[in-house]
Design an enzyme around this catalytic site. Sequence first.
Site, PDB file in Angstrom:
ATOM      1  N   HIS A 168       4.874 -24.031  30.032  1.00 26.45           N
ATOM      2  CA  HIS A 168       5.994 -23.238  30.576  1.00 26.45           C
ATOM      3  C   HIS A 168       6.662 -23.972  31.758  1.00 26.45           C
ATOM      4  O   HIS A 168       7.775 -24.447  31.615  1.00 26.45           O
ATOM      5  CB  HIS A 168       5.605 -21.804  30.961  1.00 26.45           C
ATOM      6  CG  HIS A 168       4.972 -21.046  29.836  1.00 26.45           C
ATOM      7  ND1 HIS A 168       5.630 -20.810  28.651  1.00 26.45           N
ATOM      8  CD2 HIS A 168       3.724 -20.501  29.681  1.00 26.45           C
ATOM      9  CE1 HIS A 168       4.833 -20.141  27.828  1.00 26.45           C
ATOM     10  NE2 HIS A 168       3.664 -19.946  28.421  1.00 26.45           N
ATOM     11  N   ASP A 221       3.466 -20.858  20.801  1.00 28.38           N
ATOM     12  CA  ASP A 221       2.851 -19.941  21.758  1.00 28.38           C
ATOM     13  C   ASP A 221       2.471 -18.582  21.161  1.00 28.38           C
ATOM     14  O   ASP A 221       1.456 -18.473  20.482  1.00 28.38           O
ATOM     15  CB  ASP A 221       3.789 -19.813  22.970  1.00 28.38           C
ATOM     16  CG  ASP A 221       3.131 -19.163  24.169  1.00 28.38           C
ATOM     17  OD1 ASP A 221       1.937 -18.861  24.110  1.00 28.38           O
ATOM     18  OD2 ASP A 221       3.823 -18.961  25.198  1.00 28.38           O
TER      19      ASP A 221
HETATM   20 ZN   LIG Z   1       0.295 -19.472  26.139  1.00 27.97          ZN
END
Ligand SMILES: [Zn+2]
Length: 458
Positions: A271, A322
Site C-alpha cells: 500500500h 489483495d
Molecule cells: Zn493485504
Amino acid sequence: MTTWLSDLAFIDGRFQTEVSLSADADGLIAAASPDAAPIRLNNRALLPGLVNAHSHAFQRVIRGRTEHRTQNEQDSFWTWREMMYSAATRLSPEDIYDASRMAFLEMVLSGITAVGEFHYLHRAPDGSEYADANLLAKEVIRAAIDVGLRIALLRVAYARSGFELEPNPQQVRFIETDPNTYLRRIDDLRSEYASLAGKVWIGAAPHSVRAVTLSYLKQVCAYAGEHGLPVHMHVAEQPAEVSACIQEYGRSPIALLDTEGLLNERFTAVHAIHVTPKAVRSFAESQAMVCACPSTERNLGDGVVPADLYFDEGVRISLGTDSQAQIDLLEDARELEYHLRLQRMERAVLSPEDDDSQAGLAARLFECATADGARSIGAPGGLLELGRPADFFTVDLNDPSIAGASEDDLLPAIVFGSAKSAVKDVVIGGKQVVSEGRHPDQEEIIARFVQLQGKLWA
Ligand SMILES: [Zn+2]
C-alpha cells in the site's frame, strides 16, 4: 523440449513477430533446437506471466458480501475488516483449501503465474494450536500446487491488536506472541518445501507496525536478512495506522522502518499510500519496493498510491489483488494510472520521461505487473529470457476487447482495455495450466467453492 510459436511475442520490451519460445525438461526457457516442431498458437500474442505480489486468498469468500452499509455513521476499511474477520473466524482447514483453490484458479485464468500469498491464519477458530502449527499455510500451498501456480508463502507475524489496544477476539487465529515461536515455524516451512524451490518458497511478513512491536519486527527482519528472504509488510494503508505509530514511536511507519535500518532491496511495503516525500526518498535510497493494490484500495476507500512520486524517485512498484474484490492484475495496472488521472485531472500521468512512444506508459505499467512483481516476491519469472522459467500467457488477438490492435498499440490495448476473456493459454514452468481459457479442474474447483459458500452464508 517444447516449442511454442505465436504471431507475436513480448520479448525485450516489445512485440516481435513469429518468434518461437522453447522450454527444456526443467521448464526453463532454452534455445530452440532447429528441428523442433512448434505448437502453433494462431492469432495469439504471447506475454510473460503476471506476478500477483499481494494476495489474501481466503478473502475470495467475502466478495460481494461487504458492499453495503453496516453503520449509520460511516463505513470504512475498519468496518469492512470486522466483516472480513467474521468469515476468517469460521473457515476450517479444508475450507481454506477450497477458497484458496478458487482464488488461485481465477488468478491463472487471468494470466497470473506466481502469487505472493500474505498468509495470517495460523490457529484453529477457538484460538488453539493445530497439531501441526503450519497446517493452514500448508493448505494454501497445496491449493497453489494443485492449481499449478507458483507461490511465495509470506508467513505473517501477528502479535497484538495494536498500540495500547485490548486483544480483539476476532484475531485469535493470527496471534503468535513470541517471535521465537514464529521463527521456528517459518524455519519448519522452509525446510519442508526446500525441494520445491522456485515453485514454492517462503518469505517473512510482519503484518504491520500495529500488529508487531519494534523488537519483534527487528527479530523477523534479522532472520529474513540472514536467509535472504523477501519481507512484506502492510505500511501506511490507513491514516489511523500512521497516527498510532507516531503516538507509539514519535515517528511515521516509514520513518520508523528507515531509522531502524529495516528498509532494503528485499523489503516491500504493501500500500504505502499515506506517505511524505521524505518517506518516498527513503524507499529510493534503500531500494525498498512498494506493492500497490489499486482495485482493493478503491474498494476499501484507502486512498491513492502516489505512484508518480515513487516513479520520480526511481522506486519500483509491484501490484497485488489483495482482498480479491476483483482478480484482474491488469485492472490493477491501469488503476495505478487512472486514480492519479482523476485526482489531477490530467492524462498519461505516469508516462516515463524518456519514452513518449505509444507503448511507453503501458510498458511501464506492465513491468509493475510482471518483472517488478517477481522482484518483490523473489519469483524466478517476470521476463521471457533464456534460463528463466517458461511462464507465460497468451491473448486471442481477435478477442472483442483488443481486436484490431496493431503491433505498436497492442500493449496499450491489452493493459488499458483487455477483458479476461482474451486470456487463452497459460503455461507455468513449461507446463500448460490453462488451454483455450479453461483449467482442467475448473468444474470441480468451482463446485467445491459453491458448496463452501452455501455452508458459510446459509
Ligand atoms: Zn493485504
